[in-house]
Design a protein around this motif. Structure first.
Motif: not given
Length: 197
Positions: A38-39, A73
Motif C-alpha cells: 500500500d502506498r 494496491w
C-alpha cells in the motif's frame, strides 16, 4: 490487502463496482490489513502530481491520522461506502467484519472514519445520516468502538487468512485485548485534524 475470499463485481449504474464476498466471512474476521505494498502519499507529494494522478488519489485513497493519503494496491480500493457498513477499521491498521458477510454481499466501509477531505451526500439508505463529513470520527467513534468491541474477542477464535500480515507483537496485543487483559484503543486514534496539522 483485502481478504482473499473477495472479488470485484459490477454492482449497479449508480454505484459502479464494489468488493463482494465469494464465501461466508464471519463476524470478527480480519477483512483488510495495511500492508507493505500500500502506498502512502504526503500532501506535498500530492501537490507535485499532474491532474490525472490527483484525480486517481482523490477517488481511491483515504487519509490516515497524519493526513497522508493511502492508496490500496489491490481491490481494497473498490470497497464502497455504507452508513450500515459491515466492516469497521480499528486502531491497529486492520479492519474487521462486524457482522457475518454473506456470499455475494458487498464488503462496505463507513467513509466517515476515513478522514475524507470534503463532505459528500451519500446514497440514501433510509438512515438518519445522509451526509458524510470529514469530522465524523469525532462524532461517531463511541458507536463504532462498541460495534468493534462486540466482535473483537472472536478474532483469535476464527480462521484468519490475513493473520500472516500482522506482526507477531500486534497479534499478541489482539489476543490480550480479546481476552480482556488489555483495553482496546479507540477508533478515534485514526482521526486526522487538519487544524492541528
Amino acid at each position: 490487502m483485502i481478504h482473499p475470499h473477495t472479488e470485484v463485481r459490477f454492482i449497479s449504474e449508480e454505484i459502479g463496482y464494489g468488493v463482494v464476498a465469494k464465501q461466508l466471512i464471519p463476524a470478527g474476521t480480519i477483512t483488510w490489513v495495511l500492508d507493505q505494498l500500500d502506498r502512502e502519499f504526503t500532501p506535498a507529494q500530492y501537490e507535485q502530481m499532474d491532474f490525472v494522478y490527483k484525480e486517481i488519489l482523490d477517488t481511491y485513497t483515504f487519509r490516515n491520522n497524519k493526513g497522508n493519503m493511502i492508496l490500496c494496491w489491490d481491490i481494497g480500493r473498490f470497497v464502497n461506502h455504507s452508513f450500515n457498513s459491515n466492516c469497521l477499521t480499528t486502531a491497529y491498521d486492520f479492519e474487521i467484519a462486524i457482522r457475518d458477510i454473506q456470499p455475494g454481499e458487498q464488503l462496505t466501509d463507513d467513509y466517515g472514519y476515513l478522514n475524507i477531505s470534503e463532505p459528500f451526500e451519500a446514497m440514501n439508505e433510509g438512515t438518519d445520516r445522509k451526509m458524510v463529513y470529514p469530522d465524523d470520527l469525532t462524532r461517531y467513534h463511541e458507536v463504532w468502538d462498541e460495534q468493534i468491541k462486540t466482535v473483537f474477542h472472536k478474532i483469535p477464535e476464527l480462521d484468519q487468512p490475513m493473520k500472516f500480515l500482522l506482526p507477531e507483537s500486534l497479534w499478541t496485543k489482539v489476543e490480550h485485548i480479546a481476552a480482556g487483559r488489555e483495553q482496546m484503543a479507540s477508533i478515534l486514534t485514526n482521526y486526522f485534524d487538519p487544524e492541528k496539522a
